[in-house]
Design an enzyme around this catalytic site. Structure first.
Site, short mmCIF file in Angstrom:
data_model
loop_
_atom_site.label_atom_id
_atom_site.label_comp_id
_atom_site.label_asym_id
_atom_site.label_seq_id
_atom_site.Cartn_x
_atom_site.Cartn_y
_atom_site.Cartn_z
N ASN A 295 -5.52 7.26 -5.91
CA ASN A 295 -6.04 8.37 -5.56
C ASN A 295 -5.37 9.70 -5.85
OD1 ASN A 295 -4.20 7.76 -3.44
ND2 ASN A 295 -5.23 9.18 -1.96
N ASP B 100 1.51 2.43 3.54
CA ASP B 100 0.81 3.58 3.21
C ASP B 100 1.28 5.16 3.50
OD1 ASP B 100 -1.79 5.36 2.99
OD2 ASP B 100 -2.46 5.12 5.11
N HIS C 297 0.92 -1.07 -0.01
CA HIS C 297 0.13 -0.04 0.09
C HIS C 297 0.94 1.34 0.14
CE1 HIS C 297 -3.79 2.02 1.60
NE2 HIS C 297 -2.93 3.00 1.32
N HIS D 287 3.16 14.52 1.67
CA HIS D 287 2.34 15.86 1.58
C HIS D 287 3.68 16.70 1.93
CE1 HIS D 287 -1.78 14.61 1.38
NE2 HIS D 287 -1.35 13.50 2.19
N LYS E 254 -9.54 -0.60 -5.53
CA LYS E 254 -9.57 0.00 -4.14
C LYS E 254 -10.95 0.87 -4.02
CE LYS E 254 -7.98 1.98 -0.18
NZ LYS E 254 -6.84 2.68 -0.22
N HIS F 296 -4.61 -0.54 5.95
CA HIS F 296 -4.02 -0.01 7.24
C HIS F 296 -4.96 -0.23 8.39
CE1 HIS F 296 -6.97 2.70 5.25
NE2 HIS F 296 -5.98 3.24 4.38
N HIS G 231 1.34 5.49 -1.67
CA HIS G 231 0.92 6.67 -2.64
C HIS G 231 2.17 7.04 -3.29
CE1 HIS G 231 -3.21 6.46 -0.74
NE2 HIS G 231 -2.29 5.96 0.19
N LEU G 232 2.45 7.01 -4.50
CA LEU G 232 3.59 7.59 -5.27
C LEU G 232 3.14 8.98 -5.76
CD1 LEU G 232 4.92 4.63 -6.90
CD2 LEU G 232 5.73 5.57 -4.88
N ARG G 233 1.90 9.52 -5.91
CA ARG G 233 1.69 10.61 -6.37
C ARG G 233 2.14 10.68 -7.82
NH1 ARG G 233 -1.38 10.70 -1.99
NH2 ARG G 233 -0.51 11.86 -0.36
N HIS H 1 -10.62 0.97 2.05
CA HIS H 1 -10.05 1.83 3.17
C HIS H 1 -11.51 1.86 4.21
CE1 HIS H 1 -8.68 6.01 5.02
NE2 HIS H 1 -9.91 5.79 5.40
N ALA I 160 -4.01 14.64 6.05
CA ALA I 160 -3.51 13.29 6.60
C ALA I 160 -2.61 12.56 5.46
CB ALA I 160 -4.83 12.63 6.75
C1 NCD Z 1 -3.70 9.01 2.15
C2 NCD Z 1 -3.13 10.08 1.05
O1 NCD Z 1 -2.52 11.08 1.60
O2 NCD Z 1 -3.08 9.80 0.01
N1 NCD Z 1 -3.25 9.60 3.29
C3 NCD Z 1 -3.38 8.80 4.60
O3 NCD Z 1 -3.44 9.66 5.77
N2 NCD Z 1 -3.22 7.57 4.68
C4 NCD Z 1 -4.78 8.20 1.79
C5 NCD Z 1 -5.22 7.13 2.48
O4 NCD Z 1 -4.55 6.04 2.21
O5 NCD Z 1 -5.96 7.17 3.35
ZN ZN Z 2 -3.21 5.04 1.85
#
Ligand code: NCD
Ligand code: ZN
Length: 347
Positions: A43, A248, A15, A252, A101, A176, A17-19, A138, A264
């Protein structure tokens, strides 16, 4: 005798997030260096809601991976009502799209396209069950009347239980997980596994809130109590094949996190592996860490076992660690809740 070497199959991150764009280019090396493969979350600002978008995103990721690096990105589709049963069938035979997802609308970053009425999606769940496509969830309700610390528990009671009862053969990953309740639920039901993050294994809500607020520990689902954290640690070190690592890691820039309405997400991929080794060591469980980081996830997703190995050593003094990375939009803090970290990779 104290263990000072750990030689294990290269871990996977189930899991992350690579943006996209510049941030992708800055964060991806930490994933392809430390992990043999990773499940990439969909996302983005424009959600990856169909196969064609996932293929474009995959190509963008691959452009940033140097030729000599052996790393496999596994892709996901964002569940929206654009998804069709036909598309699900195609996913079941797709080379690298591995899951769909589900985000409840409003639960987290870029979840505006998430679902609000679960019953609408039953025909798609049925198609996933039939075609053996994994549903990644989620697991939080977004009902404002439900306390933020109770949202996972209520999701399990009100939503997940219904999905499982209606689609007993649907393979599900509850992402998560954060609570002792979630651990119990996963242990009790078949066809469901769970990812666990570094941060939910290492910090709790007191650490986040009681000695000044720690925006670097703010994530969704929110950190829970020490009791919950310890239940997650027990699940991770147990060796049970139902639990596996999903960092996860969710970058940011600090300007967005340290703000009047901070977002978050915790950026954890750079130190995820040595931090976990230190945690497992503390619990005398280095013998099960390979299952948690390198074997169980592959088993659940039906992939062959990893061949490559990595070697970590324990230094006699704490090592210097990366504190943040720089991007066009500002710095991003690297998750490290420990004052001292002794483990380091040497190959
Ligand atoms: C994730 C994100 O910033 O894309 N943020 C997080 O707090 N985990 C999204 C997610 O997995 O809920
Ligand atoms: Zn996530």
């Amino acid at each position: 005798m104290e263990n000072t070497h750990l030689d294990i199959l290269k871990p996977d991150d189930w899991h992350v997030h690579l943006r996209e764009g510049h941030i992708l280019s800055q964060v991806l090396p930490f994933t392809y260096d430390n992990f043999g493969s990773a499940l990439i979350m969909p996302n983005l600002d424009k959600p990856i809601e169909n196969i064609s978008l996932a293929e474009d995103y995959y190509a963008e990721i691959c452009r940033h991976i140097p030729k000599e690096i052996k790393f496999t990105p596994h892709m996901t589709l964002y569940l929206t009502n654009c998804l069709t049963q036909d598309e699900i069938k195609k996913v079941s035979n797709h080379r690298y799209i591995k899951a769909i997802k589900m985000y409840p609308r409003g639960a987290t970053t870029n979840s505006e396209s998430g679902i609000s009425n679960i019953a609408e999606f039953y025909p798609l769940f049925e198609a996933m069950e039939k075609n053996k496509v994994i549903l990644s969830i989620h697991g939080e309700v977004t009902d404002e009347k439900v306390d933020v610390f109770e949202r996972e528990k209520v999701f399990i009671e009100r939503v997940l239980t219904k999905i499982i009862n209606n689609f007993p053969n649907l393979r599900i990953v509850l992402e998560h997980i954060t609570s002792a309740d979630a651990v119990k639920f996963i242990e009790k039901h078949k066809n469901i596994g769970a990812t666990i993050t570094n941060h939910h294994l290492m910090v709790n809500r007191n650490i986040m809130l009681s000695k000044g607020i720690r925006p670097d520990f703010y994530c969704a689902p929110i950190l829970k109590t020490e009791y919950d954290r310890l239940a997650l640690v027990q699940a991770a070190i147990s060796g049970s094949d139902k639990f596996f690592l999903g960092t996860d890691s969710a970058p940011h820039v600090n300007g967005k996190k340290i703000s009047a309405c901070g977002c978050a997400g915790i950026f954890s991929s750079p130190l995820a592996v040595p931090l976990l080794i230190q945690l497992f060591e503390k619990h005398n469980s280095l013998d099960t860490i390979e299952k948690f980081m390198s074997k169980n996830g592959r088993g659940f997703y039906g992939l062959e076992q990893q061949q490559d190995r990595v070697l970590y050593v324990k230094r006699s003094r704490s090592v210097n660690t990366i504190k943040n990375i720089k991007t066009d939009a500002g710095k991003i803090t690297v998750f490290n809740p420990y004052n001292e970290l002794y483990w380091e990779r040497i190959n």
